[in-house]
Structure formats: C-alpha cells, structure tokens
Design an enzyme around this catalytic site. Structure first.
Site, short mmCIF file in Angstrom:
data_model
loop_
_atom_site.label_atom_id
_atom_site.label_comp_id
_atom_site.label_asym_id
_atom_site.label_seq_id
_atom_site.Cartn_x
_atom_site.Cartn_y
_atom_site.Cartn_z
N ASP A 199 -7.82 -48.66 -55.38
CA ASP A 199 -8.68 -49.48 -54.53
C ASP A 199 -8.28 -50.90 -54.88
O ASP A 199 -8.62 -51.40 -55.94
CB ASP A 199 -10.16 -49.23 -54.86
CG ASP A 199 -11.05 -49.98 -53.87
OD1 ASP A 199 -10.85 -51.20 -53.71
OD2 ASP A 199 -11.93 -49.36 -53.26
N HIS A 200 -7.52 -51.53 -53.98
CA HIS A 200 -6.89 -52.79 -54.40
C HIS A 200 -7.90 -53.89 -54.72
O HIS A 200 -7.58 -54.85 -55.40
CB HIS A 200 -5.82 -53.25 -53.41
CG HIS A 200 -6.34 -53.93 -52.18
ND1 HIS A 200 -6.87 -53.25 -51.12
CD2 HIS A 200 -6.42 -55.24 -51.85
CE1 HIS A 200 -7.24 -54.12 -50.19
NE2 HIS A 200 -6.98 -55.34 -50.61
N HIS A 262 -14.06 -50.43 -50.87
CA HIS A 262 -14.01 -51.73 -51.56
C HIS A 262 -15.41 -52.26 -51.90
O HIS A 262 -15.67 -52.71 -53.00
CB HIS A 262 -13.31 -52.78 -50.69
CG HIS A 262 -11.92 -52.39 -50.26
ND1 HIS A 262 -11.09 -51.64 -51.04
CD2 HIS A 262 -11.21 -52.65 -49.13
CE1 HIS A 262 -9.92 -51.45 -50.41
NE2 HIS A 262 -9.99 -52.05 -49.24
C1 BG6 Z 1 -7.58 -52.90 -46.52
C2 BG6 Z 1 -8.05 -52.58 -45.13
O1 BG6 Z 1 -7.96 -51.91 -47.42
O2 BG6 Z 1 -8.13 -54.13 -46.93
C3 BG6 Z 1 -7.71 -53.69 -44.15
O3 BG6 Z 1 -7.47 -51.37 -44.69
C4 BG6 Z 1 -8.22 -55.01 -44.66
O4 BG6 Z 1 -8.26 -53.43 -42.87
C5 BG6 Z 1 -7.77 -55.23 -46.10
O5 BG6 Z 1 -7.72 -56.03 -43.83
C6 BG6 Z 1 -8.42 -56.45 -46.68
O6 BG6 Z 1 -7.83 -56.70 -47.91
P1 BG6 Z 1 -7.81 -58.16 -48.51
O7 BG6 Z 1 -7.14 -57.99 -49.84
O8 BG6 Z 1 -7.04 -58.99 -47.55
O9 BG6 Z 1 -9.24 -58.55 -48.60
#
Ligand code: BG6
Length: 511
Positions: A199-200, A262
């Site tokens: 989960d980045h 997230h």
């Molecule tokens: C991803 C989603 O997990 O997270 C995307 O699939 C979204 O739709 C993205 O744009 C947002 O990531 P960050 O790091 O730009 O907040």
C-alpha cells in the site's frame, strides 16, 4: 554526481539496511506501474548505493522484448519518471548490466521454467544466492495464477535457507469475498511471512512520521483521544481525472481505489494504541485492533454515513475538462463513483464518540492529502468583560502531500491594549527542516521488502477487516441508482457529502 549527503534521510536509510544478494523479478514489466514507479525506484536505490552488487532485475511480460530492448525502454522510463531527473551514465551502466527480460504468458508453465533457469544462471554468474523477490505488477486476475505457477516450479520454496518473497500490488480483491479468496489462494503456495501486500501510502514519509509524531513526542499523545479530539478528517483529494486508466477505474471507483486501502491504513495509524515495539507484528496487531473496533457499515445506514459522487464536465485551474462518462474506456452510462465520503466510528475506550470522516475523490480543485485532527473547544473562557465569546479550537494538520509537513493552529492575542484574539499557526515543513524532498514511497517499500521488513505492508487480516467495514456500502450502491454526474469537475464534490457533515453540525475543511 551525489550519492550520499549529510541529510538525516540518507543517514537513516543507511543504517543496517543493505539487502542480501538477490534477484528481483517484476511481473508486468511492460506496464504502467513498472515504467512510472518500480524501475525509477530501483534505479534510485542503485543511485544511493542501497542495492547489493550481486543482483539481477528480471522483467517478465508478454511483450516480445530482447534484454536490450527492455533496457532501452526502462532507461527512457527512468529518465522520464525518476525524481532525480537525468539518468547518471555511470550508475545506469551498472544498473543496465543487471537487467534481464523474459517474455511469455503468465498462465504458461514454460515461462516459469525459463525464468527458473535464468535465475539459476544468475546465481552462478552474478552471485544472487538463490534469493528471489517476486513483484506482481499485473492485472489482479493474474495474482493467483502467477503464485500458483511459481509454486509449481519450486520458486516459492525457502527450504535451502534462501528467501522467496511475493510483493502483491493493489487492488487486493474487489470486496470481502474476493479478498478472502485471494488470501486463501496465495496461502496455498506462500506463507503469510513471505507475502508483502503493498500500500504505497505506507511508504510516504508523512504517513510514517505519524508514528514518530505520536509516540516519539510527549505532548500529543495525552490529548489524542475522545476527551480532547472532536473529530478527525482524512482527505485524499486529486485534481487529476482517471488519466487513461478508465478501463481499471470504471470497475473499481473511489471507494475501492483509495478509501478501502490507503485511507483505512492512514486511519489505523492515526487511531491505534502505541505498539510496544516498532516491529512488524506489534504494529500490525495494533492496526488490526483499530479496524476491528469499527463496526461494519450496515446497508440501512449507508445513506446516512456515506456519500458518493461522479464528476461531470468542469474546469481545473481554468482549463475545461470532460466529465467522467466522457473519459476514455469509461462506460458512457457509468455509475462508478469518483468521489466517496464515509463517516466511521471507532468504538473503543480511546475514540468512542469521536467520529472519523474520510473522503477521497478525483477532479477536485486541487491535489491535497491530509489528516486534520480537530480538537474540542476549551471548556471555559476566562476573558471576562472582553469581546471574546468563542475561540477557534486547535487544529493539527498533517500534510501528506504536496508540501509535506505539519501545522498546529492555536489562538494568540493580537498586540494592543484590547483582548482581541486571532488564530495563528506553527508550521513544520520537510523541505525546509531537512533541506531536501522525501524519497518516493516505492523506494522505501522496495528496500523494506528486500531487507525482509514487512512493517509497512498490509497484513491479511488488515485487508480483510477493511473490506468487511465497507462491504455493505458496495452492496447498497450496486443495488440503487445513482444520480450521476452530481458534481462539476473542479468543485469540492456533491452536496450529499456536505450534508453528511452538516447532519453532525460539522463542515469539511477547505483545503
Ligand atoms: C493509487 C490509485 O493507488 O493512488 C490512483 O489507484 C491514485 O487512482 C493514486 O491516483 C494516488 O496516489 P498518490 O501517491 O498520488 O497520492
């Protein structure tokens, strides 16, 4: 070329974090994630000298590339997407020598036999010592297929003292039943300790800093509870639309794409009890306890605690943009939500009565992801015989992006003979305190997976419990017509989302 500096970030990274010799295998190497995130992250790890010299990085996909074509493609991707801009020739030279490519279909066992042969060759020639990190950056339908085939050719087997890890990208299931089925399928081949569900958001500096802020300081934790906190708002606002990912997004929507994973991860870090130690088991145990304290939303409550929206045409920063239904690869009658808001109750001693409001959406006026902890008003104001009747309660905001940092609002007296109060703010910004930007989340998480630290990955029960909470929201929405589109691109979302807050006498923060 700079590879190291005196920044606390670099020093922190260098402590005990050199991975053992290994092979990294990226399934879906010709895809978007690999171009935008994974290869730039691996390259940046190489640039910071955080990868072992005995290493091979193998791309696997259907596209019939040679090793050299793969290298050319990845070099272009890295120079376009790497946070360090220009590719450094010397570092690239060493990096490119480690790149290999295998082409084939994920459901063909022959692909895995060829892969196995190549990896054994790398063990002999490059000293990768049998360790393997498999990264599933493919469409989710292939997750169990790849895991099963890796198992069949012995690539999940750790019995020789080597490690075999599986990093699984999102989406992890599309509801509770499919997530449970996926966990079950993976567990037939890989033990839980071998599985890293990415989960980045957990790799973002501000998200990690939440734990340091809460448990490394004395002054926040005594106030971090129902007595002092009125409510918490967690927002992930994006100004972007679906950016060519309509095919995936139309089957997912904002709830599955961001909120279930997230935002629940962030919520659990905001609300959890202090872990005894900052290690994987203790942190996961505390996060799961929070998620279990959230009663799953029931179908009959959905209209009251959840709001959904879909953007129509509008303007972002003055530029006209199409509505969601006009986006590429999106059904022109789509009922997929691009906006979701949810009120969540955490029913435990610390939080009973303090709601958490979550919202995630595309095509809002700007990109802003933050946690806002709204404190209660002081119980009594002693400023007798002055015009001061109320004060604005304290607010702590943690900005996840952009401009990562934190800010605490409090009231102060305006200089002068009268008692006149004004809200002021105390700000911390990563950029100015540490003199450089944060590393990309994927760098941190890939490095963690390489050193075998799963603290910042999601455990099976976190994922399933988070699905359990929202499962009936999905059911209710699938079974009822939506009045879409119901917000203009470039606005702050549908009225129903403001109504959700207004029912509790509250408002969303304007970001
Ligand atoms: C991803 C989603 O997990 O997270 C995307 O699939 C979204 O739709 C993205 O744009 C947002 O990531 P960050 O790091 O730009 O907040």
């Amino acid at each position: 070329m700079t590879t190291a500096s005196d920044s606390p970030f670099d020093l922190g990274w260098r402590l005990n974090r050199t991975p053992a010799p290994t092979a990294v295998v990226v399934f879906g190497a010709s895809g978007d994630l690999s171009h935008r995130k994974l290869m730039p992250a691996l390259y940046n790890l190489a640039l910071q000298q955080l990868l072992p010299p005995e290493m091979v990085i193998v791309g696997v996909a259907l596209t019939p590339w040679s090793d050299d074509e793969f290298r050319t493609e990845m070099k272009a991707a890295i120079s376009e997407h790497s946070r360090n801009g220009e590719v450094d020739d010397e570092v690239w030279h060493g990096f490119a020598q480690r790149l290999r490519y295998v082409s084939g279909s994920f459901d063909d066992l022959d692909l895995y036999q060829r892969l196995d042969a190549l990896l054994k060759e790398a063990d002999a020639d490059l000293g990768t010592r049998g360790n393997r990190l498999f990264y599933l950056a493919t469409a989710p339908t292939f997750f169990p297929v790849i895991a099963m085939n890796l198992g069949k050719v012995g690539l999940a087997d750790e019995s020789d003292g080597v490690y075999r890890r599986l990093v699984v990208e999102k989406p992890f299931g599309e509801d509770l039943a499919t997530a449970q089925a996926l966990n079950q399928e993976l567990s037939q081949v890989f033990a839980e300790a071998q599985v890293y569900r990415i989960d980045h958001y957990l790799g973002k500096e501000t998200v990690q800093n939440l734990m340091v802020l809460r448990f490394g300081n004395l002054i926040f934790e005594p106030l971090w509870n129902r007595r002092y906190v009125d409510h918490v708002q967690i927002t992930a606002a994006e100004d972007l639309g679906v950016e060519g990912r309509g095919g995936y997004y139309d089957g997912a929507g904002a709830l599955r794409d961001i909120l279930q994973n997230h935002l629940f991860q962030v919520l659990s870090l905001v609300a959890m009890e202090p872990p005894a130690r900052f290690d994987s088991r203790d942190v996961h145990d505390e996060k799961v306890k929070v998620l279990r304290a959230i009663p799953p939303v029931r179908v009959e409550e959905v209209a009251e605690v959840a709001a959904r929206g879909q953007y129509g045409p509008g303007y972002i920063a003055g530029v006209p943009v199409p509505g969601y239904r006009e986006e590429e690869k999106v059904d022109p009658n789509s009922n997929t939500e691009t906006f979701v808001a949810l009120k969540v109750r955490v029913e435990n001693w610390r939080w009973a009565g303090t709601p958490f409001y979550l919202r995630a959406a595309k095509r809002l006026p700007k990109r802003a992801t933050e946690i806002a902890v709204q404190f209660r008003s002081p119980p009594h104001l002693p400023f007798l015989e002055t015009p001061v009747e109320t004060v604005t309660p304290n607010l702590l905001t943690l900005r996840i992006q952009p401009d990562e940092g934190a800010s605490l609002k409090f009231v102060a007296k305006v200089p002068g003979p009268s008692v006149d109060l004004r809200t002021v703010s105390m700000d911390f910004s990563y950029g100015s305190s540490f003199l450089k930007g944060s590393p990309e989340a994927y760098e941190r998480l890939l490095l963690d997976a390489l050193v075998g630290d799963s603290t910042l990955f999601a455990r099976w029960d976190e994922v399933e419990t988070a699905w359990e909470i929202v499962d009936q929201v999905l059911t209710a929405w699938a079974g009822s017509a939506a009045d879409f589109p119901n917000y203009d691109a470039g606005s702050w979302g549908p009225e129903s989302s403001d109504d959700l807050m207004a029912r509790d006498g509250r408002r969303w923060r304007r970001l």
